[in-house]
Design a protein around this motif. Structure first.
Motif: not given
Length: 713
Positions: A635-659
């Motif tokens: 969280i923070g820095g440039q990571f607040s600007t990246f779309p959710s598609s940047s992290f798709a296909g990693n079901p065990e990743l979690c974030s407020p911006m992800l499902l």
């Protein structure tokens, strides 16, 4: 004799006194100059010379005539700041005023434009702004001959009536401002000697005024980069003295009249690129015997090249790229053009083979025939082009890459070679005896579906900066000699079938490790369309301007991402996507402080995304999709600007911006290195607190015992 000597000495002193008084500065003009310097916010040290008690005729930048009257003020490049004082208009004999290349601001005083003495006024390359006001109609004719107000911040409509007051006007340069409205037609309504008009890089609109054709002495007409539309007015071709005609990057359209072109027999330079001209190049162009440069690129021109083009024997530059020309180049006899240095016919529909007459142009330094429908093989006669530095034959239908490489290696001055999009399904030449190319700095053999390995003869290209071998079928590992190319800074070997692990040698490339390595500039630029990331598509014109990039995407690399990758601190773009890389993302990537693009998608990477990546402040494209990553997204820095598609296909990743939102356990998940950092920071604090507490307790025990003993005594 003594009396005679005294008389002579007295006479000399008298003459010297007369001469001195004749050269003394007029007091009123001294006052005007001092007011000018006093109203500046920065005088660049001029005030040290301009002392009130001294003769202003000896001041820096001031020239007087024999009567002590100021006739010239030349203060170019003196670091002056502030506004130009109207007091300079009080210098009634001032003929030349040059305040160029300073940081002057505000408007141009009307007193200077209406001066009854100024012949040359140059205030170019400053920060002057506002409108350029029309002269008062009551003002009499002005002596101004040359006006240079280029590279300022002037706005508004350009004066029109003003020029009718200037019967001796010769030249106006108002380029690089923000003037709007229509171009006036009154420049030569009063002056028959008007010769130069440069209005380029403004915001002029409308049509070319028909009155321009009345300027019989006009030699240069330039209005590049405006919003001028319509076609050439017929009377423009009455300006038969024209030598330099340039309306590049406007909205001009229509055809070029065959009968009218012959009137402009004195043309030396023509630039009409980036417009909407259509039709053919007229046959009458062959009558322009003085023509040296012809730029008609990026229009809608069509048809075959006229054979008469070969009659323009003084041509040094032909730029007809990005049109719809057809036919064979052999129709033009290029051997009649001994001065030809630049030939750009790219992005058209030319067919046939490269005519051998081109190989007769021994002064040719730039040859671009890319994106046409040419075919066949190169011949040995291309070796006649001893001066050639840039060759682009990309995206045609040429064959026999082995023969091509062996022929081109003899071009000792060649710095850039672009031959991709040819030689389909052939084999990459592997002959280790291939030499030459000692000055090559940019090499592109992409989009050829070539088979074989990365050839060893590339290791001999010691000046190589750019290597593009993408979109082939190359196999095998990355050779270890790659780190011997000390100037290599841009490597794109994506979309091949390369295998093995990412070699340590790749982590030792000098130009990617430090910005301090010598990076000498390239004499001529070369256009490289660069795909650096999902949205970072750029057109670079010099090798030094190219981003430092490593693209290994879409291959068959295995193993881990080396921890040493953190040493490539000059990298701007790193693409390792679509491979079979595994294990964790190394923490060391956070050392790549210049990184703008990082693509690790479609691998088998595991573990968490290193939190330290938030410190990559220039990162604008980030993609780790379709891996096996888990834990919370930083969280923070440039990571607040990246779309959710940047992290798709990693079901065990979690974030407020992800499902998948993070629970407490997942939020606490961090890579081992982060835990070590945490322990290193927290343990000393805990230890300090423990020892501090023990110390306090000890003090309490000692102090209380001391007081108790005293009471007993």
């Amino acid at each position: 004799m003594p009396s005679s000597g005294l008389a002579t000495a007295a006479l000399l002193l008298l003459l010297l006194a007369v001469a001195t008084s004749a050269m003394a500065c007029v007091e009123q003009e001294k006052s005007s100059l001092l007011r000018f310097i006093a109203e500046l916010s920065q005088d660049g040290g001029i005030a040290m010379s301009w002392q009130n008690g001294t003769d202003c005729c000896v001041w820096e930048g001031i020239t007087c005539n024999e009567d002590g009257v100021v006739i010239e003020v030349h203060l170019a490049s003196k670091g002056l700041e502030g506004q130009i004082s109207p007091s300079l208009g009080e210098l009634t004999s001032l003929s030349r005023l040059n305040l160029s290349y300073n940081s002057l601001s505000g408007g141009l005083p009307a007193e200077l434009m209406s001066s009854g003495s100024i012949v040359v006024l140059d205030v170019s390359f400053n920060r002057l702004n506002g409108d350029l006001q029309e002269l008062n109609p009551s003002v009499s004719d002005q002596p101004l001959q040359v006006l240079n107000i280029s590279s300022n911040r002037f706005t508004g409509e350009f004066p029109s009536i003003t020029w009718e007051k200037m019967r001796n006007l010769v030249a106006i340069n108002a380029s690089n401002n923000s003037f709007t409205g229509h171009i006036p037609s009154s420049f030569c309504s009063s002056s028959t000697s008007f010769a130069v008009l440069d209005l380029g890089y403004n915001q002029f609109s409308g049509n070319i005024p028909p009155g321009i054709g009345k300027c019989s002495a006009l030699r240069l007409l330039k209005a590049d980069d405006n919003n001028i539309k319509g076609s050439f007015p017929g009377d423009l071709f009455n300006a038969t003295s024209l030598e330099y005609l340039s309306f590049a990057n406007n909205g001009l359209q229509g055809t070029i009249d065959d009968a009218l072109v012959v009137k402009l027999i004195n043309l030396v330079f023509v630039h009409l690129g980036w417009n909407r001209f259509s039709g053919k190049i007229p046959n009458s162009i062959g009558q322009l015997k003085r023509l040296e440069e012809l730029h008609m690129n990026n229009n809608n021109l069509s048809g075959e090249l006229p054979s008469s083009l070969g009659n323009c024997t003084n041509l040094a530059t032909i730029n007809l790229r990005s049109n719809s020309f057809t036919g064979e180049l052999a129709k033009v006899n290029f051997s009649n053009l001994p001065n030809l240095k630049t030939l750009d016919l790219s992005t058209n529909y030319f067919t046939g083979i490269i005519p051998e007459s081109i190989y007769s142009c021994s002064n040719l330094t730039w040859l671009r025939l890319s994106s046409n429908r040419l075919h066949g093989q190169l011949t040995n006669k291309i070796g006649n082009l001893k001066s050639i530095a840039f060759v682009s034959l990309s995206y045609n239908n040429f064959t026999n890459i082995t023969n091509t490489i062996h022929i081109l290696k003899s071009l000792r001055n060649l710095t850039t070679l672009l031959i991709g999009g040819n030689f389909m399904h052939e084999a990459m030449p592997q002959d280790e005896t291939i030499d030459g190319f000692e000055n090559i700095k940019g090499l592109s053999i992409n989009d050829c579906t070539l088979s074989g390995k990365i050839p060893k003869w590339l290791s001999k290209l010691k000046k190589l900066k750019v290597l593009a071998l993408y979109n082939n079928k190359l196999s095998g590992p990355i050779p270890t000699w790659i780190n011997s190319l000390n100037f290599l800074k841009y490597v794109d070997i994506s979309n091949n079938s390369l295998t093995g692990e990412i070699p340590a040698a790749l982590m030792e490339m000098p130009m990617l490790k430090s910005d301090n390595v010598s990076d000498s500039s390239v004499p001529r630029g070369f256009p490289f369309s660069v795909y650096a990331g999902a949205c970072l598509c750029f057109q670079y014109h010099t090798a030094t301007a190219l981003p430092k990039m490593l693209n290994l995407g879409n291959n068959k690399f295995t193993g881990v991402i080396p921890n040493e990758i953190g040493e490539l601190k000059a990298l701007v773009s790193l693409n390792l996507s679509f491979n079979n890389l595994n294990r964790e993302i190394p923490q060391s990537i956070s050392n790549l402080k210049n990184l703008m693009v990082l693509d690790l998608s479609y691998n088998h990477l595991t573990g968490a995304i290193p939190p330290a990546l938030v410190n990559l402040h220039f990162l604008s494209e980030f993609n780790v999709s379709y891996n096996d990553l888990k834990g919370s997204v930083p969280i923070g820095g440039q990571f607040s600007t990246f779309p959710s598609s940047s992290f798709a296909g990693n079901p065990e990743l979690c974030s407020p911006m992800l499902l998948h939102r993070c629970n407490v356990a997942e939020a606490d998940l961090s890579p081992p290195s982060s835990k070590i950092d945490y322990i290193n920071k927290v343990v000393p604090v805990i230890a300090f607190c423990v020892f501090f507490g023990i110390g306090v307790l000890y003090d309490q025990i000692v102090v209380s015992r001391y007081f108790r003993l005293n009471r007993l005594r």
